[in-house]
Design an enzyme around this catalytic site. Structure first.
Site, short mmCIF file in Angstrom:
data_model
loop_
_atom_site.label_atom_id
_atom_site.label_comp_id
_atom_site.label_asym_id
_atom_site.label_seq_id
_atom_site.Cartn_x
_atom_site.Cartn_y
_atom_site.Cartn_z
N LYS A 96 0.87 -1.19 -0.37
CA LYS A 96 0.02 0.01 -0.58
C LYS A 96 0.68 1.09 -0.49
O LYS A 96 0.49 2.09 -0.73
CB LYS A 96 -1.05 0.01 1.08
CG LYS A 96 -2.20 -1.43 1.47
CD LYS A 96 -2.50 -0.68 2.83
CE LYS A 96 -1.80 -0.98 3.86
NZ LYS A 96 -1.04 -2.53 4.14
N ARG A 100 -9.82 1.04 8.50
CA ARG A 100 -9.47 0.08 8.91
C ARG A 100 -10.49 -1.01 9.55
O ARG A 100 -9.94 -2.24 9.62
CB ARG A 100 -8.48 -0.38 9.61
CG ARG A 100 -7.02 -0.88 8.86
CD ARG A 100 -5.99 -0.25 10.02
NE ARG A 100 -4.37 -1.04 9.90
CZ ARG A 100 -3.64 -0.42 9.33
NH1 ARG A 100 -2.95 0.99 8.95
NH2 ARG A 100 -2.59 -1.04 9.15
N ARG A 104 12.12 -5.05 4.75
CA ARG A 104 11.10 -4.08 4.56
C ARG A 104 12.60 -2.80 5.08
O ARG A 104 12.64 -2.84 6.74
CB ARG A 104 10.14 -3.31 5.38
CG ARG A 104 10.10 -1.48 5.06
CD ARG A 104 8.30 -1.56 4.79
NE ARG A 104 7.57 -1.98 6.15
CZ ARG A 104 6.70 -1.77 6.47
NH1 ARG A 104 5.52 -1.46 5.45
NH2 ARG A 104 5.76 -2.29 7.97
N ARG A 110 11.07 -1.43 10.74
CA ARG A 110 9.85 -1.04 11.68
C ARG A 110 9.48 -1.87 12.85
O ARG A 110 9.64 -2.90 12.83
CB ARG A 110 8.68 -0.61 10.75
CG ARG A 110 8.20 0.41 10.67
CD ARG A 110 7.51 0.61 9.89
NE ARG A 110 5.45 0.00 9.86
CZ ARG A 110 5.26 -0.02 9.32
NH1 ARG A 110 4.75 0.86 8.39
NH2 ARG A 110 4.11 -0.84 10.04
P1 AP5 Z 1 5.14 -1.22 2.08
O1 AP5 Z 1 4.31 -0.42 0.85
O2 AP5 Z 1 5.07 -0.68 3.16
O3 AP5 Z 1 3.71 -2.33 1.98
P2 AP5 Z 1 2.34 -1.82 2.96
O4 AP5 Z 1 0.67 -2.20 2.69
O5 AP5 Z 1 1.90 -0.60 3.26
O6 AP5 Z 1 2.52 -2.08 4.36
P3 AP5 Z 1 2.88 -1.82 6.42
O7 AP5 Z 1 3.28 -2.67 7.03
O8 AP5 Z 1 3.09 -0.27 5.98
O9 AP5 Z 1 1.33 -1.76 6.23
P4 AP5 Z 1 0.54 -1.64 8.07
O10 AP5 Z 1 -0.86 -1.52 7.32
O11 AP5 Z 1 0.76 -3.20 8.49
O12 AP5 Z 1 0.98 -0.72 8.73
P5 AP5 Z 1 0.99 0.60 9.32
O13 AP5 Z 1 2.13 1.70 9.06
O14 AP5 Z 1 -0.27 1.24 8.02
O15 AP5 Z 1 5.97 -2.91 1.63
C1 AP5 Z 1 6.30 -3.45 2.54
C2 AP5 Z 1 7.50 -4.25 1.82
O16 AP5 Z 1 7.25 -4.80 0.20
C3 AP5 Z 1 8.23 -3.19 1.56
O17 AP5 Z 1 10.25 -3.64 1.72
C4 AP5 Z 1 8.15 -2.91 -0.13
O18 AP5 Z 1 10.06 -2.21 -0.63
C5 AP5 Z 1 8.17 -4.83 -0.60
N1 AP5 Z 1 7.64 -4.20 -1.67
C6 AP5 Z 1 6.28 -2.94 -1.96
N2 AP5 Z 1 6.06 -3.52 -2.99
C7 AP5 Z 1 6.86 -5.31 -3.71
C8 AP5 Z 1 6.52 -5.60 -5.07
N3 AP5 Z 1 5.59 -5.33 -5.60
N4 AP5 Z 1 7.50 -6.66 -5.30
C9 AP5 Z 1 8.44 -6.51 -4.12
N5 AP5 Z 1 8.38 -6.49 -2.89
C10 AP5 Z 1 7.81 -5.08 -2.88
O19 AP5 Z 1 -0.01 0.03 10.34
C11 AP5 Z 1 1.05 0.02 11.25
C12 AP5 Z 1 0.32 0.32 12.79
O20 AP5 Z 1 -0.25 1.19 13.12
C13 AP5 Z 1 -1.07 -0.63 12.35
O21 AP5 Z 1 -0.54 -1.84 12.88
C14 AP5 Z 1 -1.84 -0.53 13.95
O22 AP5 Z 1 -1.54 -1.06 15.63
C15 AP5 Z 1 -1.77 1.22 13.39
N6 AP5 Z 1 -2.75 1.98 12.72
C16 AP5 Z 1 -2.45 2.46 11.67
N7 AP5 Z 1 -3.82 3.23 10.85
C17 AP5 Z 1 -4.58 2.38 11.99
C18 AP5 Z 1 -5.57 2.55 11.85
N8 AP5 Z 1 -6.44 2.97 10.25
N9 AP5 Z 1 -7.05 2.28 12.61
C19 AP5 Z 1 -6.15 2.05 13.95
N10 AP5 Z 1 -4.77 1.26 14.06
C20 AP5 Z 1 -4.32 1.71 12.62
#
Ligand code: AP5
Length: 210
Positions: free
Chosen positions: A13, A88, A123, A156
Site C-alpha cells: 500500500k 481499517r 523492509r 520498523r
Molecule cells: P509496503 O508498501 O511498506 O507495504 P504496506 O502495505 O504499506 O505495509 P505496512 O506494513 O506499512 O502496512 P500496515 O498496514 O501494517 O502498517 P501501517 O503503518 O499502516 O511494502 C512492504 C515491503 O514490501 C517493503 O519493503 C516494500 O519495498 C516491499 N514491496 C512492496 N511492493 C512490492 C512488490 N510488488 N514486490 C516486492 N516487494 C514489494 O500501520 C501500523 C500500525 O499502526 C497498525 O498495526 C496499527 O496498530 C496502527 N494503525 C495504523 N492505521 C490504523 C487505523 N486506521 N486504525 C487503527 N490502527 C491503525
C-alpha cells in the site's frame, strides 16, 4: 482524486501510494506514519498508541478517526489525497462517510500471507521522510541511506515475526470486511499485488483510470 489503499500489512500500500502521490501530485495520508511520528515525539496520543502498535493490534477507532479529521482539514488535501491504512474497520469507514468525504476509488492490493513475511522482514524505512524500500526487491540507490532525502534507513519495530502474525490476524478479522463494504458501494478496484513494484503500479494505474 480521493483514493483509499486497502490491503494486508506488507501488501505494498505504502509503496504504491508513494508512486501515485508523485503521479497525481496529491498527499499520502498514512495513519501508521502519523502514529509512529506521535510515538517518536512522545505525545499523549503516541504514548497511548504504542501499546497497541507493539502488540500488532489496531489503535482504537476514536483516536484514529480524530487524527484523520484533523489531517483532512489541512490545505494540501483540498485537491485530493490518498488514504494509506485508513479506514481499517467498518466503524472507521462509516465515520469517513459521516465526514462527507466522497471517495473516487478504493484500491485493494491482494497478496498471499506467505509473501507478506518475506516482504516485511526485508523492509527498510527512511527515518526522516518515511520512504519505503526493500533490501532485495526495492533497494535504495544510496545503500543504507534514503535516495530521496539522504537520511538513514531503519527497520520498523513492528516488523518482527510475532507482531507480523498478529497484524495479519487483525487484518483478516477486522479490515478484510471492508472489501465487501466498498464492493457494494461500487468503487472497489481489486488488483493482484504479486509482481514487481513497476508491474503492480502499471496495473493499479489502469484500474484507477478505467
Ligand atoms: P509496503 O508498501 O511498506 O507495504 P504496506 O502495505 O504499506 O505495509 P505496512 O506494513 O506499512 O502496512 P500496515 O498496514 O501494517 O502498517 P501501517 O503503518 O499502516 O511494502 C512492504 C515491503 O514490501 C517493503 O519493503 C516494500 O519495498 C516491499 N514491496 C512492496 N511492493 C512490492 C512488490 N510488488 N514486490 C516486492 N516487494 C514489494 O500501520 C501500523 C500500525 O499502526 C497498525 O498495526 C496499527 O496498530 C496502527 N494503525 C495504523 N492505521 C490504523 C487505523 N486506521 N486504525 C487503527 N490502527 C491503525
Amino acid at each position: 482524486m480521493k483514493l483509499i489503499m486497502l490491503g494486508a500489512p506488507g501488501a505494498g500500500k505504502g509503496t504504491q501510494a508513494q508512486i501515485l502521490s508523485d503521479k497525481y501530485g496529491i498527499p499520502t495520508i498514512s495513519t501508521g506514519a502519523i502514529i509512529r511520528g506521535a510515538i517518536k515525539n512522545e505525545t499523549p496520543t503516541g504514548k497511548a498508541a504504542k501499546i497497541y502498535i507493539d502488540r500488532g493490534e489496531l489503535v482504537p477507532d476514536d483516536v484514529v478517526i480524530d487524527i484523520i479529521k484533523e489531517r483532512l482539514d489541512e490545505d494540501d488535501c483540498k485537491n485530493g489525497f490518498i488514504l494509506d491504512g485508513f479506514p481499517r474497520t467498518i466503524t472507521q469507514a462509516k465515520a469517513l462517510d459521516a465526514m462527507g468525504v466522497e471517495i473516487d476509488k478504493v484500491l485493494d492490493i491482494e497478496v498471499d500471507d506467505g509473501l507478506i513475511i518475506e516482504r516485511l522482514s526485508g523492509r527498510r524505512e527512511c527515518s526522516s521522510c518515511g520512504a519505503t524500500y526493500h533490501i532485495k526487491n526495492n533497494p535504495s540507490q544510496k545503500g543504507e541511506d534514503c535516495e530521496r532525502c539522504g537520511a538513514k534507513l531503519v527497520s520498523r519495530a513492528d516488523d518482527n515475526p510475532e507482531t507480523i502474525k498478529s497484524r495479519l490476524d487483525v487484518y483478516h478479522s477486522q479490515t478484510e470486511p471492508l472489501i465487501a463494504f466498498y464492493k457494494e458501494k461500487g468503487n472497489l478496484a481489486e488488483v493482484s499485488g504479486e509482481g514487481t513494484v513497476e508491474q503492480i503500479s502499471e496495473i493499479a494505474l489502469k484500474a484507477l483510470e478505467a
